[in-house]
Design an enzyme around this catalytic site. Structure first.
Site, PDB file in Angstrom:
ATOM      1  N   TYR A   1     -19.005  19.446 -66.470  1.00  0.00           N
ATOM      2  CA  TYR A   1     -17.957  19.947 -65.568  1.00  0.00           C
ATOM      3  C   TYR A   1     -16.573  19.642 -66.137  1.00  0.00           C
ATOM      4  CZ  TYR A   1     -15.095  20.466 -61.360  1.00  0.00           C
ATOM      5  OH  TYR A   1     -14.118  20.839 -60.469  1.00  0.00           O
TER       6      TYR A   1
ATOM      7  N   SER B   1      -9.152  20.413 -62.660  1.00  0.00           N
ATOM      8  CA  SER B   1      -9.560  19.247 -61.875  1.00  0.00           C
ATOM      9  C   SER B   1      -8.942  18.007 -62.487  1.00  0.00           C
ATOM     10  CB  SER B   1     -11.084  19.108 -61.879  1.00  0.00           C
ATOM     11  OG  SER B   1     -11.477  17.843 -61.367  1.00  0.00           O
TER      12      SER B   1
END
Length: 263
Positions: free
Chosen positions: A167, A154
């Site tokens: 995350y 990401s």
């Protein structure tokens, strides 16, 4: 020189396992790889109906090119069965692993407020799951050229945005695994790379986010829109092909030039 058929279907004869491919980015990747000639394993965890729809879509234009297999990427035996199913269905060891399965904390806690249970849930899928899939792929992907491990990270791993600590850390672990794997697989013909999408219009992105937040993200992108899963899939298709043999150990941002690292 490649024949016209080979050029049109650069993945003909190759088997691809795409985890988390019943929806979202994983689904788009699986459909795209099939369009390039690959036989594809659609992996899902719980929603067999969604996975079967993807299989039906692929097989409608390429008969017997896709199967669905339920497997929990966090469980070693389950991942082993995923690779076993690919070999059994298509008569060949897998050539390509795309690890797209992932979760995000819906409430976006600060590190100070992140429950340990939430951290464990995120790391169980994003980091542990990636590790288990990579370990299986490193031992079982076809040797001698054309082997590809493609992980999804990401752009948050670079943005370092507050309230996404667990995350972001899990995706940083994914990027590190890709870089290490590329070196460890020396001599096998298998490459390992990582795709780092920016904001993509999927269920995972929209979960728990306000219209105001989404508007701010759109305004921060030079293209003035959210990314689409179909913006990511062709980059994965390239990395899966022979044309990407010299791309190895890399983290490739696919984010439309998303510039706002603080939002």
């Amino acid at each position: 020189m490649a024949t016209p058929a080979a050029a049109a279907l650069p993945l003909r004869g190759r088997v691809a396992i795409v985890t988390g491919s019943s929806r979202g980015i994983g689904r788009a990747i699986a459909v795209h790889l099939a369009s390039l000639g690959a036989k594809v394993v659609i992996n899902y965890t719980s929603n067999s109906a969604q996975a079967d729809l993807v299989v039906a879509e692929i097989n409608s234009s390429s008969p017997d090119a896709a199967i669905s297999v339920r497997a929990n990427v966090s469980d070693p035996e389950s991942v082993k069965s995923l690779f076993d199913a690919a070999e059994s269905a298509f008569g060949s060891p897998a050539h390509i692993l795309v690890n797209s399965a992932g979760v995000m904390d819906a409430e976006h806690f600060s590190i100070a407020d992140t429950p340990v249970e939430e951290f464990d849930k995120i790391f169980s899928v994003n980091a542990r799951g990636t590790f288990i899939c990579c370990r299986e792929a490193a031992n079982r992907l076809k040797r001698g050229g054309g082997g590809r491990i493609i992980l999804l990270s990401s752009s948050l791993a670079v943005a370092l945005k507050p309230n996404y600590g667990a995350y972001t850390a899990s995706k940083a672990a994914v990027e590190t695994m890709a870089r290490v794997l590329a070196k460890e697989l020396k001599g096998t013909g298998i490459t390992a790379n990582c795709i780092a999408p920016g904001p993509i219009a999927t269920e995972l992105f929209f979960a728990g986010r306000s219209e105001e937040y989404i508007k701010g993200v759109v305004e921060a992108c030079p293209h003035g829109r959210l990314g689409k899963a179909d913006d990511v899939a062709p980059v994965v298709g390239f990395l899966a092909s022979d044309s990407a043999e010299w791309v190895n150990g890399q983290v490739i941002p696919v984010n439309g030039g998303f510039l706002c690292l603080s939002c």
